[in-house]
Enzyme design. Structure first.
Site, PDB file in Angstrom:
ATOM      1  N   HIS A 105       0.816  -1.218   0.000  1.00 50.71           N
ATOM      2  CA  HIS A 105       0.000   0.000   0.000  1.00 50.71           C
ATOM      3  C   HIS A 105       0.848   1.267   0.000  1.00 50.71           C
ATOM      4  O   HIS A 105       0.347   2.337  -0.294  1.00 50.71           O
ATOM      5  CB  HIS A 105      -1.053  -0.015   1.126  1.00 50.71           C
ATOM      6  CG  HIS A 105      -0.550   0.329   2.499  1.00 50.71           C
ATOM      7  ND1 HIS A 105      -0.225  -0.632   3.441  1.00 50.71           N
ATOM      8  CD2 HIS A 105      -0.332   1.520   3.112  1.00 50.71           C
ATOM      9  CE1 HIS A 105       0.154  -0.030   4.560  1.00 50.71           C
ATOM     10  NE2 HIS A 105       0.095   1.270   4.390  1.00 50.71           N
ATOM     11  N   SER A 149       4.092   2.155   8.433  1.00 51.45           N
ATOM     12  CA  SER A 149       3.876   1.159   7.402  1.00 51.45           C
ATOM     13  C   SER A 149       5.145   0.971   6.603  1.00 51.45           C
ATOM     14  O   SER A 149       5.807   1.944   6.237  1.00 51.45           O
ATOM     15  CB  SER A 149       2.752   1.584   6.470  1.00 51.45           C
ATOM     16  OG  SER A 149       1.539   1.191   7.025  1.00 51.45           O
ATOM     17  N   ASP A 198       1.065  -7.664   2.233  1.00 53.26           N
ATOM     18  CA  ASP A 198       1.177  -6.225   1.974  1.00 53.26           C
ATOM     19  C   ASP A 198       2.647  -5.802   1.798  1.00 53.26           C
ATOM     20  O   ASP A 198       3.220  -5.154   2.661  1.00 53.26           O
ATOM     21  CB  ASP A 198       0.524  -5.468   3.146  1.00 53.26           C
ATOM     22  CG  ASP A 198       0.255  -4.007   2.805  1.00 53.26           C
ATOM     23  OD1 ASP A 198       0.849  -3.493   1.844  1.00 53.26           O
ATOM     24  OD2 ASP A 198      -0.551  -3.384   3.513  1.00 53.26           O
TER      25      ASP A 198
HETATM   26  N1  ARG Z   1      -4.554   0.630   7.702  1.00 47.64           N
HETATM   27  C1  ARG Z   1      -3.244   0.600   7.142  1.00 47.64           C
HETATM   28  C2  ARG Z   1      -2.610   2.008   7.216  1.00 47.64           C
HETATM   29  O1  ARG Z   1      -3.107   2.864   7.867  1.00 47.64           O
HETATM   30  C3  ARG Z   1      -3.213   0.017   5.779  1.00 47.64           C
HETATM   31  C4  ARG Z   1      -3.845   0.848   4.727  1.00 47.64           C
HETATM   32  C5  ARG Z   1      -3.835   0.277   3.348  1.00 47.64           C
HETATM   33  N2  ARG Z   1      -4.893  -0.634   3.091  1.00 47.64           N
HETATM   34  C6  ARG Z   1      -6.149  -0.270   2.668  1.00 47.64           C
HETATM   35  N3  ARG Z   1      -7.028  -1.212   2.463  1.00 47.64           N
HETATM   36  N4  ARG Z   1      -6.507   0.958   2.445  1.00 47.64           N
HETATM   37  O2  ARG Z   1      -2.046   2.582   6.345  1.00 47.64           O
HETATM   38  N1  ASP Z   2      -1.129   1.398   7.941  1.00 48.99           N
HETATM   39  C1  ASP Z   2      -0.377   2.447   8.582  1.00 48.99           C
HETATM   40  C2  ASP Z   2       0.620   3.118   7.659  1.00 48.99           C
HETATM   41  O1  ASP Z   2       0.407   3.200   6.477  1.00 48.99           O
HETATM   42  C3  ASP Z   2       0.243   1.939   9.826  1.00 48.99           C
HETATM   43  C4  ASP Z   2      -0.669   2.126  10.967  1.00 48.99           C
HETATM   44  O2  ASP Z   2      -1.398   3.125  10.972  1.00 48.99           O
HETATM   45  O3  ASP Z   2      -0.637   1.301  11.868  1.00 48.99           O
HETATM   46  O4  ASP Z   2       1.583   3.690   8.080  1.00 48.99           O
END
Ligand code: ARG
Ligand code: ASP
Length: 724
Positions: A83, A652, A219
């Protein structure tokens, strides 16, 4: 109360959970080494961070300002999340070469894809410069004077600090501006795309599974950093060579098991762990709910179009994911703050703070008004922060046409009749930017989004801040959909051919005149006018007061709770967080294990589904249990695991390391129950989520047939561990 507090502390220590925090690498020896060793760390603080000799930090980089990446080979091979790389993957995707759908792997260096604009940054060293940065700053100073004094000091620091020609210097505030650190950095602008799995692995579970455990997402993606012949940063050139980092991470085939020491090294973006009850309440009860409601609407609209049309699905997938990501996080955050009683905890903490300062006359004179004044200031600012969020969410975030008008606005406003050079010099840039915009623009999607956003803006903000204008416009046009349609069909900004023709055939004054009359531009300019006239000045008046009080409150807490170790809130600088690999119990009678495996992917499999499809090849490998050296001793293939590392957005792509500094996982998310951790980290329920490196290697090697990349990595084959 006191008894309770110490009981709580003792409990945390007993559970091995005392470690919460995002610590400064240069202070590990002083603040954390002992604690880390007691949790199982085998390295020394000096191995993790050293300004003088190669250390783990030399393998870690800030990835394009929003994520973290790490070196996994001596030849600049970089690992980060899928991502985090997805914008690049999308940019290079077309219906014919659909890398989002099919994945991509460069078979040799020649096939790696240059990514103009993409950069990574390494930290050479960091220094505490608080004394110099705050020189000449006095207590009675206004915030503006204080800041300009600090800016002067920083400018001086930047110009006098010892650094190489190819290095840059940054100075950043910590602890709400009570301390300052200087960073000497190297920024590499030549980063090339090496490979990524198909979206059905890289974002398996997509938005449904996002922020949720148990998780089964692969990921990850890979890039390569290039440097000039001297191994220094350089803009893209065919002659550049793979970067040779000071350190790269060996990759463990052992994996991690429950209770193992774990640490995550990266660039956490922003946290607010030291807010008052009033601040947390505002987020939980006012701002989060408003933003969630707005994004609810826009997401439903985009999703509807994506499911109908594969071209829209490609064009909007990254946009959808990013809007949805914060939407879901805010949702989880407001729920978690409530369920886990964040406000009660803050109230108790503040009561203890007040009790302690009352017993000390000097503290009392200095700080007795802090909390009441913060409460008052939060109350004063509330309508304006809400208006700001409404303005940016409805006008600038959840539709494209007004956002684009706003982006063009800066350029249009730079037009000066007497000096057209600045304006003209930007034309080619604007053209390129707009071509990229038009490549993915589907007016029918945006029309629906704009209609909904205008309606929400009109219904929910103050009439005199633009809501009334929008209402009247909608009435005249015959409703919000009709108004939106009228704006977009008549806008040059929404029409590629018209826009490019305008820039190519007309003179600067004609361009400016046409765009200023454009209906999308005109609407944005009008709403922005209200915002800058009525909302912004209030924010500019009240926010500095909050900043000042919060800075004093931070300093006060550090003095009043001397027995407590304080880490600075995240601010996109390099940090280390550590803890253990560990499951948790989110609710009565429910226990989450620490690790998932490929069987779990197949349990979630929904053939042909937009989020839960599984590639045929992966199904075959699963049927044959063909996991090679990546299997556990009991024949399973681990996919993801969780731990007690305190992470946030920006972490991330951060490496998850074992006690010896070997890579065992790739951080990418947090668990649903713990999404509140930016405001209320609770070691019992907050967990970070990592992809197991064995899954990454398995996908590269067995699934994608890109095993040649493993030749440049260093794989560590220890004794395999028990699992689950
Ligand atoms: N929650 C994670 C972060 O804050 C992964 C985000 C990417 N995945 C998604 N389905 N949008 O970045
Ligand atoms: N998914 C998040 C990021 O892109 C990581 C998190 O918020 O835990 O940095």
């Amino acid at each position: 109360m006191k008894k309770l507090l110490s009981l709580f502390l003792a409990l945390c220590i007993a559970l091995g959970l005392s470690a919460q925090g995002m610590w400064l690498p240069s202070l590990l020896e002083k603040q954390n080494e002992k604690d880390m060793k007691s949790l199982g760390l085998k390295l020394s603080a000096d191995d993790i961070y050293s300004p003088a000799k190669p250390s783990v930090k030399d393998a870690i980089c800030w990835f394009h300002g929003g994520c973290t990446g790490e070196m996994i080979s001596p030849e600049g091979l970089l690992l980060t999340n899928y991502h985090c790389g997805v914008d690049q993957i999308q940019t290079h995707s077309t219906l014919e070469h659909n890398y989002l759908e099919d994945g991509f792997w460069a078979k040799n260096r020649g096939e790696e894809i240059p990514c103009p604009g993409l950069w990574v940054q390494f930290i050479m060293r960091m220094e505490d410069v608080t004394i110099v940065a705050l020189q000449g700053v006095t207590d009675g100073m206004s915030e503006t004077d204080r800041q300009s004094q600090i800016d002067k000091n920083i400018a001086m620091l930047r110009s006098t600090v010892k650094k190489e020609k190819w290095e840059e210097v940054e100075v950043r505030p910590f602890y709400n501006g009570n301390q300052y650190f200087l960073f000497v950095v190297q920024l590499f602008p030549d980063v090339r795309f090496v490979g990524a799995p198909p979206g059905s692995i890289g974002k398996f579970g997509a938005d449904t599974d996002n922020w949720v455990w148990p998780r089964h997402t692969g990921d990850f993606s890979m890039f390569r950093v290039y440097a000039d012949k001297d191994n220094h940063p350089a803009t893209y050139s065919k002659d550049n060579l793979p970067y040779r980092p000071g350190h790269f991470l060996p990759i463990s085939l052992e994996g991690a098991e429950e209770g193992d020491f774990s640490m995550v090294y990266g660039f956490p973006g922003r946290t607010d762990e030291y807010l008052t009850e009033a601040g947390v309440r505002q987020t939980a009860e006012v701002l989060d709910p408003a933003k969630v409601a707005i994004r609810d609407r826009s997401l439903k609209i985009i999703d509807g179009f994506m499911r109908k049309d594969p071209a829209v699905k490609i064009a909007y997938s990254a946009r959808y994911a990013s809007i949805s990501n914060s939407w879901k996080k805010w949702f989880g955050e407001m729920q978690g703050l409530k369920t886990y009683k964040a406000l009660d905890k803050k109230r108790e903490y503040e009561a203890e703070f007040t009790r302690r300062i009352q017993q000390n006359p000097e503290w009392s004179t200095r700080w007795k008004n802090l909390l009441p004044r913060l409460r008052q200031s939060y109350q004063d600012i509330e309508p304006y922060v809400l208006a700001r969020d409404y303005y940016s969410e409805t006008c600038l975030r959840n539709n494209e046409i007004l956002t684009t008008a706003a982006n063009l606005g800066t350029w249009i406003d730079s037009y000066d009749e007497k000096n057209k050079a600045l304006f003209t010099s930007k034309i080619e840039n604007v053209k390129a930017g707009m071509e990229a915009f038009f490549k993915d623009y589907h007016p029918e999607v945006d029309m629906a989004a704009l209609a909904a956003m205008l309606e929400m803006f009109a219904e929910n903000t103050k009439p005199e801040w633009g809501a009334n204008d929008v209402k009247v416009m909608a009435e005249e046009a015959g409703g919000y959909p009709a108004l939106s349609k009228k704006i977009i069909t008549n806008s040059t900004i929404a029409n590629r051919d018209k826009f490019i023709a305008l820039l190519t055939t007309k003179s600067p004054p004609e361009i400016v005149e046409t765009l200023k009359k454009d209906p999308a531009y005109a609407l944005w300019a009008r709403l922005q006018g209200y915002y800058t006239a009525q909302v912004q000045p209030k924010l500019q008046e009240i926010q500095p007061k909050i900043n000042l009080l919060q800075r004093q409150y931070m300093a006060a807490q550090m003095e009043v709770f001397k027995e407590k170790k304080f880490f600075p809130d995240a601010n996109s600088t390099l940090r280390l967080t550590y803890g253990k690999i560990r499951g948790f119990s989110p609710r009565d009678a429910l226990q989450y294990e620490y690790q998932t495996d490929l069987d779990g992917v197949m349990e979630k499999y929904i053939p042909g589904d937009y989020e839960f499809d599984v590639p045929q090849k992966l199904i075959e490998l699963w049927k044959a249990k063909d996991y090679g050296q990546y299997a556990t001793t009991d024949g399973r293939l681990p996919v993801a695991c969780i731990g007690t590392n305190h992470t946030t957005g920006g972490n991330s792509g951060s490496p998850a390391l074992d006690a010896n500094g070997n890579l065992v996982g790739l951080n990418f998310d947090r668990v649903w129950e713990g999404t509140m951790s930016d405001l209320n980290y609770d070691p019992a329920i907050c967990r970070n989520i990592m992809v197991d490196t064995r899954y990454i290697l398995f996908i590269v090697d067995k699934f994608a047939g890109a095993g040649y990349l493993l030749n440049e990595m260093k794989l560590v084959k220890g004794k395999k561990k028990r699992h689950k």
